[in-house]
Design a protein around this motif. Structure first.
Motif, PDB file in Angstrom:
ATOM      1  N   LEU A  21       0.819  -1.212   0.000  1.00 40.53           N
ATOM      2  CA  LEU A  21       0.000   0.000   0.000  1.00 40.53           C
ATOM      3  C   LEU A  21       0.854   1.263   0.000  1.00 40.53           C
ATOM      4  CD1 LEU A  21      -2.775  -1.081   2.551  1.00 40.53           C
ATOM      5  CD2 LEU A  21      -2.986  -0.901   0.061  1.00 40.53           C
ATOM      6  N   SER A  22       1.856   1.303   0.873  1.00 38.42           N
ATOM      7  CA  SER A  22       2.707   2.495   0.942  1.00 38.42           C
ATOM      8  C   SER A  22       3.585   2.621  -0.302  1.00 38.42           C
ATOM      9  CB  SER A  22       3.578   2.451   2.201  1.00 38.42           C
ATOM     10  OG  SER A  22       4.384   1.278   2.232  1.00 38.42           O
ATOM     11  N   ALA A  25       1.490   4.198  -2.938  1.00 40.10           N
ATOM     12  CA  ALA A  25       1.329   5.616  -2.610  1.00 40.10           C
ATOM     13  C   ALA A  25       2.596   6.399  -2.960  1.00 40.10           C
ATOM     14  CB  ALA A  25       1.000   5.774  -1.128  1.00 40.10           C
ATOM     15  N   PHE A  29       2.474   9.618  -5.442  1.00 43.60           N
ATOM     16  CA  PHE A  29       2.752  10.976  -4.953  1.00 43.60           C
ATOM     17  C   PHE A  29       3.979  11.570  -5.648  1.00 43.60           C
ATOM     18  CE2 PHE A  29       0.453   9.626  -0.958  1.00 43.60           C
ATOM     19  CZ  PHE A  29      -0.600  10.510  -1.134  1.00 43.60           C
ATOM     20  N   GLY A  35       3.638  13.846   0.903  1.00 43.56           N
ATOM     21  CA  GLY A  35       2.977  12.563   0.728  1.00 43.56           C
ATOM     22  C   GLY A  35       3.953  11.473   0.326  1.00 43.56           C
ATOM     23  N   HIS A  36       4.846  11.808  -0.582  1.00 46.76           N
ATOM     24  CA  HIS A  36       5.846  10.835  -1.027  1.00 46.76           C
ATOM     25  C   HIS A  36       6.814  10.493   0.099  1.00 46.76           C
ATOM     26  CE1 HIS A  36       8.707   8.777  -3.646  1.00 46.76           C
ATOM     27  NE2 HIS A  36       9.654   9.474  -3.035  1.00 46.76           N
ATOM     28  N   SER A  39       4.931   8.271   2.819  1.00 46.55           N
ATOM     29  CA  SER A  39       4.671   6.916   2.326  1.00 46.55           C
ATOM     30  C   SER A  39       5.981   6.186   2.055  1.00 46.55           C
ATOM     31  CB  SER A  39       3.817   6.969   1.052  1.00 46.55           C
ATOM     32  OG  SER A  39       4.437   7.760   0.052  1.00 46.55           O
ATOM     33  N   TYR A  43       7.096   2.688   3.647  1.00 46.17           N
ATOM     34  CA  TYR A  43       7.505   1.612   2.740  1.00 46.17           C
ATOM     35  C   TYR A  43       8.873   1.056   3.140  1.00 46.17           C
ATOM     36  CZ  TYR A  43       9.228  -0.554  -1.559  1.00 46.17           C
ATOM     37  OH  TYR A  43       9.762  -1.427  -2.465  1.00 46.17           O
TER      38      TYR A  43
END
Length: 227
Positions: A21-22, A25, A29, A35-36, A39, A43
């Motif tokens: 999921l991360s 993302a 992003f 956001g990047h 995430s 990750y």
């Protein structure tokens, strides 16, 4: 021991779900934005947990599949973050832990090779093709990183960014591969093994071209490019 392995397996699955999921993302992003970064951190730590639990499960059970994928993805995650550190601080040098990562990578490649040689390559069927593909990729990466370490200061910032993205995406491919292999049985078996590589390699190529570094830049020692 069995309860301990079951606990590791639960943690491994949870970390795998978080990494998928991360990872998605982080791809979506914009690079360098909040956001990047958030995430990406999730990750990174999820991938390290995957690697640690994979080794803890694979070694007692003799699971060569898990050992190989765990070593492959963990190495790319660690070096992917390391390239980001090199980009942010060009005063950093290729040091002790970088060589530890490389040696560990070779170990996770040699152990399955010896095992398959002992049991007989003909007994593992389509998995042999998969192992050769991933094994050659990992071996090439390890040898390449040894060369990179000898001339680290000659690379511009944009090149390190390119390598960071490539390695993190490579680790994501390995995670997707493990997920598919465990949950989707294909005939021949190597379809599930190689499908994520086929799907996500164009994404890596896209980012490599986006942050492409010219040969003249590679020869320069000046800081070039921006995030």
């Amino acid at each position: 021991m069995e309860k301990f392995l079951q606990t590791l397996l639960v943690i491994h699955i949870a970390a795998g779900s978080a990494a998928l999921l991360s990872g998605i993302a982080a791809i979506i992003f914009k690079k360098g934005k909040k956001g990047h970064n958030l995430s990406g951190k999730m990750y990174y730590w999820s991938m390290l947990i995957i690697g640690i639990t994979a080794f803890g499960i694979a070694i007692p059970k003799g699971n060569m599949f898990l050992l190989m994928i765990g070593g492959f993805s963990t190495y790319m995650t660690l070096t992917g973050y390391r390239f980001l550190q090199f980009r942010r601080n060009q005063g950093l040098k290729f040091g002790f832990w970088d060589y530890v990562f490389i040696v560990t990578g070779f170990v996770t490649l040699i152990i399955p090779t010896l095992y398959f040689t002992q049991v007989g390559w003909h007994k593992i069927g389509g998995f042999g093709v998969v192992f050769v593909v991933f094994g050659l990729m990992l071996a090439g990466m390890l040898l390449g990183d040894l060369r990179i370490g000898r001339k680290l200061t000659t690379y511009p910032r944009a090149w390190f960014l390119n390598m960071h993205i490539s390695r993190m995406m490579g680790a994501f491919i390995a995670t997707c591969t493990a997920f598919l292999v465990q949950n989707w049985h294909t005939d021949p078996v190597f379809i599930a093994w190689l499908l994520p590589t086929v799907v996500f390699t164009p994404v890596i190529i896209y980012y490599q071209r986006k942050y492409k570094v010219s040969s003249s830049q590679l020869k320069a020692k000046t800081v070039v490019g921006k995030y």
